[in-house]
Write an enzyme that holds these catalytic residues in place. Structure first.
Site, PDB file in Angstrom:
ATOM      1  N   ARG A 168     -18.884  36.208  46.522  1.00  0.00           N
ATOM      2  CA  ARG A 168     -18.543  35.444  45.323  1.00  0.00           C
ATOM      3  C   ARG A 168     -17.867  34.138  45.738  1.00  0.00           C
ATOM      4  NH1 ARG A 168     -18.272  40.772  44.142  1.00  0.00           N
ATOM      5  NH2 ARG A 168     -18.596  41.528  42.009  1.00  0.00           N
ATOM      6  N   HIS A 178     -13.001  34.887  43.925  1.00  0.00           N
ATOM      7  CA  HIS A 178     -12.785  36.337  43.739  1.00  0.00           C
ATOM      8  C   HIS A 178     -13.669  37.149  44.688  1.00  0.00           C
ATOM      9  CE1 HIS A 178     -10.360  35.961  39.957  1.00  0.00           C
ATOM     10  NE2 HIS A 178     -11.041  34.854  39.843  1.00  0.00           N
ATOM     11  N   ARG A 222     -12.862  45.723  38.167  1.00  0.00           N
ATOM     12  CA  ARG A 222     -12.760  45.162  39.531  1.00  0.00           C
ATOM     13  C   ARG A 222     -11.549  44.233  39.587  1.00  0.00           C
ATOM     14  NH1 ARG A 222     -14.508  40.635  42.475  1.00  0.00           N
ATOM     15  NH2 ARG A 222     -14.964  41.038  44.669  1.00  0.00           N
ATOM     16  N   ASN A 240      -7.352  37.789  34.275  1.00  0.00           N
ATOM     17  CA  ASN A 240      -6.489  37.671  35.453  1.00  0.00           C
ATOM     18  C   ASN A 240      -5.161  38.371  35.180  1.00  0.00           C
ATOM     19  OD1 ASN A 240      -8.183  36.160  37.125  1.00  0.00           O
ATOM     20  ND2 ASN A 240      -7.380  34.199  36.427  1.00  0.00           N
ATOM     21  N   PHE A 276     -13.323  22.921  37.290  1.00  0.00           N
ATOM     22  CA  PHE A 276     -13.246  24.168  38.069  1.00  0.00           C
ATOM     23  C   PHE A 276     -13.701  23.993  39.522  1.00  0.00           C
ATOM     24  CE2 PHE A 276     -14.635  28.523  39.254  1.00  0.00           C
ATOM     25  CZ  PHE A 276     -13.411  29.152  39.127  1.00  0.00           C
ATOM     26  N   ARG A 289     -17.171  28.755  31.245  1.00  0.00           N
ATOM     27  CA  ARG A 289     -17.347  30.026  31.966  1.00  0.00           C
ATOM     28  C   ARG A 289     -18.620  30.722  31.502  1.00  0.00           C
ATOM     29  NH1 ARG A 289     -12.137  33.688  31.602  1.00  0.00           N
ATOM     30  NH2 ARG A 289     -13.118  34.777  33.358  1.00  0.00           N
ATOM     31  N   TYR A 314     -20.901  32.214  34.835  1.00  0.00           N
ATOM     32  CA  TYR A 314     -20.994  33.603  35.299  1.00  0.00           C
ATOM     33  C   TYR A 314     -22.437  34.067  35.369  1.00  0.00           C
ATOM     34  CZ  TYR A 314     -15.993  33.855  35.158  1.00  0.00           C
ATOM     35  OH  TYR A 314     -14.663  33.615  35.418  1.00  0.00           O
ATOM     36  N   ARG A 346     -26.066  35.152  43.755  1.00  0.00           N
ATOM     37  CA  ARG A 346     -25.442  36.252  44.500  1.00  0.00           C
ATOM     38  C   ARG A 346     -26.355  37.464  44.604  1.00  0.00           C
ATOM     39  NH1 ARG A 346     -21.522  39.742  43.935  1.00  0.00           N
ATOM     40  NH2 ARG A 346     -21.681  39.970  41.694  1.00  0.00           N
TER      41      ARG A 346
HETATM   42 FE1  HDD Z   1     -13.839  32.953  36.923  1.00  0.00          FE
HETATM   43  C1  HDD Z   1     -15.339  35.167  38.992  1.00  0.00           C
HETATM   44  C2  HDD Z   1     -11.450  35.298  36.134  1.00  0.00           C
HETATM   45  C3  HDD Z   1     -12.117  30.611  35.111  1.00  0.00           C
HETATM   46  C4  HDD Z   1     -16.376  30.788  37.362  1.00  0.00           C
HETATM   47  N1  HDD Z   1     -13.459  34.851  37.483  1.00  0.00           N
HETATM   48  C5  HDD Z   1     -14.204  35.597  38.340  1.00  0.00           C
HETATM   49  C6  HDD Z   1     -13.643  36.905  38.455  1.00  0.00           C
HETATM   50  C7  HDD Z   1     -12.543  36.946  37.642  1.00  0.00           C
HETATM   51  C8  HDD Z   1     -12.439  35.654  37.029  1.00  0.00           C
HETATM   52  C9  HDD Z   1     -11.616  38.111  37.438  1.00  0.00           C
HETATM   53  C10 HDD Z   1     -14.173  38.015  39.345  1.00  0.00           C
HETATM   54  C11 HDD Z   1     -15.110  38.905  38.611  1.00  0.00           C
HETATM   55  C12 HDD Z   1     -15.526  40.041  39.506  1.00  0.00           C
HETATM   56  O1  HDD Z   1     -14.656  40.862  39.843  1.00  0.00           O
HETATM   57  O2  HDD Z   1     -16.692  40.086  39.875  1.00  0.00           O
HETATM   58  N2  HDD Z   1     -12.085  32.937  35.899  1.00  0.00           N
HETATM   59  C13 HDD Z   1     -11.318  34.029  35.596  1.00  0.00           C
HETATM   60  C14 HDD Z   1     -10.320  33.659  34.613  1.00  0.00           C
HETATM   61  C15 HDD Z   1     -10.504  32.338  34.339  1.00  0.00           C
HETATM   62  C16 HDD Z   1     -11.622  31.885  35.141  1.00  0.00           C
HETATM   63  C17 HDD Z   1      -9.300  34.595  34.020  1.00  0.00           C
HETATM   64  C18 HDD Z   1      -9.759  31.447  33.397  1.00  0.00           C
HETATM   65  C19 HDD Z   1      -9.207  31.864  32.317  1.00  0.00           C
HETATM   66  N3  HDD Z   1     -14.161  31.050  36.385  1.00  0.00           N
HETATM   67  C20 HDD Z   1     -13.354  30.269  35.596  1.00  0.00           C
HETATM   68  C21 HDD Z   1     -14.014  28.996  35.327  1.00  0.00           C
HETATM   69  C22 HDD Z   1     -15.238  29.064  35.958  1.00  0.00           C
HETATM   70  C23 HDD Z   1     -15.304  30.343  36.610  1.00  0.00           C
HETATM   71  C24 HDD Z   1     -13.435  27.883  34.493  1.00  0.00           C
HETATM   72  C25 HDD Z   1     -16.343  28.052  36.006  1.00  0.00           C
HETATM   73  C26 HDD Z   1     -16.603  27.194  35.068  1.00  0.00           C
HETATM   74  N4  HDD Z   1     -15.527  32.955  38.063  1.00  0.00           N
HETATM   75  C27 HDD Z   1     -16.458  31.969  38.034  1.00  0.00           C
HETATM   76  C28 HDD Z   1     -17.701  32.313  38.821  1.00  0.00           C
HETATM   77  C29 HDD Z   1     -17.364  33.727  39.348  1.00  0.00           C
HETATM   78  C30 HDD Z   1     -15.976  33.979  38.800  1.00  0.00           C
HETATM   79  C31 HDD Z   1     -18.108  31.291  39.818  1.00  0.00           C
HETATM   80  C32 HDD Z   1     -17.502  33.980  40.833  1.00  0.00           C
HETATM   81  C33 HDD Z   1     -18.188  35.307  40.966  1.00  0.00           C
HETATM   82  C34 HDD Z   1     -18.613  35.651  39.642  1.00  0.00           C
HETATM   83  O3  HDD Z   1     -18.222  34.674  38.781  1.00  0.00           O
HETATM   84  O4  HDD Z   1     -19.228  36.634  39.318  1.00  0.00           O
HETATM   85  O5  HDD Z   1     -18.810  32.330  37.990  1.00  0.00           O
END
Ligand code: HDD
Length: 685
Positions: free
Chosen positions: A73, A76, A113, A149, A162, A359, A363, A370
């Site tokens: 990822r 995370h 997770r 989170n 981001f 978001r 996602y 991935r």
């Molecule tokens: Fe995110 C993963 C939580 C903002 C883009 N995020 C990811 C995961 C968590 C969060 C817990 C891990 C999920 C897992 O266990 O597979 N993220 C947050 C929280 C945010 C946040 C609480 C703000 C309130 N995230 C955020 C933004 C973006 C992303 C603003 C993009 C615009 N996040 C991602 C991602 C990930 C991710 C790149 C990486 C792996 C995945 O999604 O599955 O899409």
């Protein structure tokens, strides 16, 4: 297991033992089911000749091995998952039509997770970092993913930033370090240029980013979401997870030591707890509010850098999450699980929070990279557990395609699924209008008031930790101008904090203060934001490290162990040798850990049971001295025998024993009762 005879052609040159199929072991096969006769040797010409390319068994094995890794990822990457259930305690049909929130007593399966954000997959668990708390509810109406989170606010307000945030936080691109740390120039450069990050900056420098374990942390959905009832009426909601065990964090010095002693500390903690049936639980809490509240609140409820204090809008506990089963396979489940904020169910809807809106794109998009194709929801951990039917087909790794002739809709063959306007998801028909523009709402412009509120809501101990954390992180920053700019922001948050940090950094003078776009609102403090002010009232779920020597009183050992276990704590017996020790009466007590492998940082409280000789021996051992010395420095409750107190204490601890130190005499009730509190914080004063 059978030893092959010496003339076996499958034998290695050392006459090793080979494991072959018998009544209890299946026959090993290739992926396509062909039985394998020799899993030790590739096919070659003669005894010492080259390999033959026709060896499909070798080729298949290596081909598959070469492709075992998938991209981690992008954030995370390091995480740990478990299965469980969510049980609803309160019917919320007045505010939502979602079955998962209206059918009282229904147990909905979940997969959770936990994760750190910045570190790579192999990074240590106790990095100072935000923890992810992602929950997938397999509801009767499809999967609902609450991807949260352990901190209720975020760094940035618009998803556009981001990639910049994450680039700045992760390893610097030229040198490839530091790993899993924000203590470097790029991170603080970015943060100090983004005043909107100030509230989150205070949170990440607090003890929230070094939790004792996943079991002792809160979770938050962060954004404002919508709930919509059967009549189409909408309410706003913020989601919370409240740990039944209470909150607890470690000290920074412990975190550093834990990372060395057990980089898997959080994983192991969750694994151990669930394997022994000590299932962690969280209550789901809601803060529900209407437009009138949103209008009257000091901050914009669509701004993810703000929270709504519980003292203003209490958290209503509506159900309980229980984690009760570890995965069968880490890769298949924890690694391949795909969370998406877009996964909501009828009755739960998005708000216009610009971070959430972004978001919802990211996602879905990231899973393609991935997991390699659009069929990742065919993977069991991602598939819904309710009936589902659609006309999407084909693509990489398709496991299920629509049956029948008509793979389109409408069709006149009477085949295939149809939409259902009553049961189906309908977006809340919020009226939106306005010019297309790239803007940030004026209502998002206050960046310091809640940072101030968070800081002032902490106990003195926690305020000290925040200041120490800023000093530590900024002392790793090479550019003086970045250190000064950050202190300039802290001057707007709280002058004492800014001065303490400036002093800790040895700044020659105070820099100029940042210039806030809005006057700071002097809001009331929110005691709910402190960990130390809200300690658990139980020793349950925590660990006692029990260091023992030869010659101890076996009865005293049993009394202490059973008192701790009756209080719900787990006892780890530690000795100079893992084989254990012999009591005064000649009984053997087995150890769980060897002293050097179990520093006291791994435990919540410690006890030292030593005989006269044993105590004298411990006094000469560096590992034993740091075990006790660290426990005292980390403000832990300590119990020890009179022998250990007289022959070992002064060798290990430079200070006098205080009221957090108990000399054992009979059943150690007072010590176990004291351990209910997190630490003996008075020692810090
Ligand atoms: Fe995110 C993963 C939580 C903002 C883009 N995020 C990811 C995961 C968590 C969060 C817990 C891990 C999920 C897992 O266990 O597979 N993220 C947050 C929280 C945010 C946040 C609480 C703000 C309130 N995230 C955020 C933004 C973006 C992303 C603003 C993009 C615009 N996040 C991602 C991602 C990930 C991710 C790149 C990486 C792996 C995945 O999604 O599955 O899409």
């Amino acid at each position: 297991m059978t030893m092959k005879d010496d003339n076996s052609p499958r034998k290695g040159n050392g006459g090793e033992t080979h494991q072959i199929a018998d009544d209890t072991h299946e026959t090993m096969t290739t992926q396509v089911g062909m039985p394998i006769s020799d899993d030790q040797n590739a096919l070659k010409v003669g005894q010492r000749g080259p390999h033959l390319i026709e060896d499909q068994i070798f080729r298949e094995k290596l081909f598959h091995f070469d492709h075992e890794r998938i991209p981690e990822r992008v954030v995370h990457a390091r995480g740990y998952g478990a299965h469980g259930t969510f049980e609803l305690a309160e019917d919320l049909s007045d505010i939502t039509r979602a079955k998962v929130l209206t059918e009282v007593g229904e147990k909905t399966e979940v997969f959770v997770r936990f994760s750190t954000v910045a570190g790579n997959k192999g990074s240590p668990d106790l990095a100072r970092d935000v923890r992810g708390f992602a929950v997938k509810f397999y509801t009767k109406e499809g999967n609902w993913d609450l991807v949260g989170n352990n901190i209720p606010v975020f760094f940035i307000q618009d998803a556009m930033k981001f990639p910049d945030l994450i680039h700045a936080a992760k390893q610097e691109p030229d040198r490839g370090f530091p790993q899993a740390q924000t203590a470097h120039d790029n991170f603080w450069d970015f943060i100090s240029l983004m005043p909107e990050a100030m509230h989150m900056a205070l949170w990440i420098m607090s003890d929230r980013t070094i939790p004792r374990s996943f079991r002792f942390m809160e979770g938050f959905g962060v954004h404002t979401f919508r709930l919509v009832n059967a009549e189409g009426k909408s309410s706003f909601v913020k989601f919370h997870w409240k740990p039944r065990l209470g909150m607890q964090s470690v000290l920074w010095d412990e975190a550093v030591k834990i990372n060395g002693a057990d980089p898997d500390f959080h994983r192991r903690d969750l694994w151990d707890a669930i394997q022994k049936g000590d299932f962690p639980q969280w209550d789901l809490g809601l803060q529900v509010f209407d437009d009138a509240f949103a209008e009257s609140f000091d901050f914009d409820v669509l701004d993810a850098t703000k929270l709504i204090p519980e003292e203003i809008l209490p958290v209503r506990r509506v159900g309980t999450l229980t984690l009760n089963r570890m995965v069968d396979n880490f890769f298949a489940e924890t690694e391949q699980v795909a969370f998406q904020t877009g996964n909501v169910v009828p009755g739960i809807d998005h708000s216009n929070d610009p971070l959430l809106q972004g978001r919802n794109f990211s996602y879905l998009d990231t899973q393609l990279k991935r997991l390699g194709g659009p069929n990742f929801n065919h993977i069991p951990v991602n598939a819904p557990k309710c009936p589902f039917a659609h006309l999407q087909q084909d693509g990489h790794m398709a496991m299920r395609n629509p049956k029948g002739r008509a793979n389109y809709e409408p069709n006149s063959f009477g085949e295939g699924p149809r939409e259902d306007p009553d049961r189906g998801f309908t977006s809340y028909p919020a009226e939106e209008a306005g010019p297309k523009q790239r803007v940030r709402s004026d209502t998002f412009a206050d960046h310091y008031s809640q940072a101030r509120q968070f800081y002032l809501s902490q106990t003195d101990v926690e305020k000290g930790h925040i200041a120490d954390a800023f000093v530590f992180e900024l002392s790793k920053v090479e550019h003086l101008s970045i250190r000064q700019r950050m202190v300039g922001h802290l001057m707007v948050v709280d002058d004492d904090l800014a001065r303490t940090v400036a002093d800790g950094l040895g700044l020659a003078g105070m820099p100029s203060a940042a210039n806030p776009a809005r006057d700071v609102i002097k809001t009331d403090v929110s005691p709910a934001l402190s960990i130390v002010a809200n300690p658990p009232d139980s020793f349950a779920g925590r660990k006692l490290g029990l260091l023992v020597t030869d010659g101890i009183d076996g009865g005293a050992f049993e009394a202490l162990k059973s008192a701790a276990e009756s209080a719900g704590a787990q006892v780890t017996v530690i000795a100079e040798k893992v084989g254990g020790v012999t009591t005064a009466r000649g009984k053997t007590i087995a150890a769980d850990e060897k002293l050097d492998g179990a520093p006291s940082a791994l435990f919540d409280a410690v006890a030292v049971l030593a005989s006269d000789d044993g105590a004298a021996r411990l006094a000469r051992m560096h590992g034993a001295r740091s075990f006790l010395g660290d426990a005292f420095a980390h403000m832990k409750f300590i119990a020890l025998t009179a022998e250990a107190k007289s022959a070992f204490w002064s060798a290990a601890v430079p200070d006098e024993a205080d009221d957090g130190v108990f000399v054992l005499d009979g059943v150690p009730e007072d010590f176990i009762a004291a351990c209910k509190a997190l630490r003996f914080w008075e020692r810090a004063a």
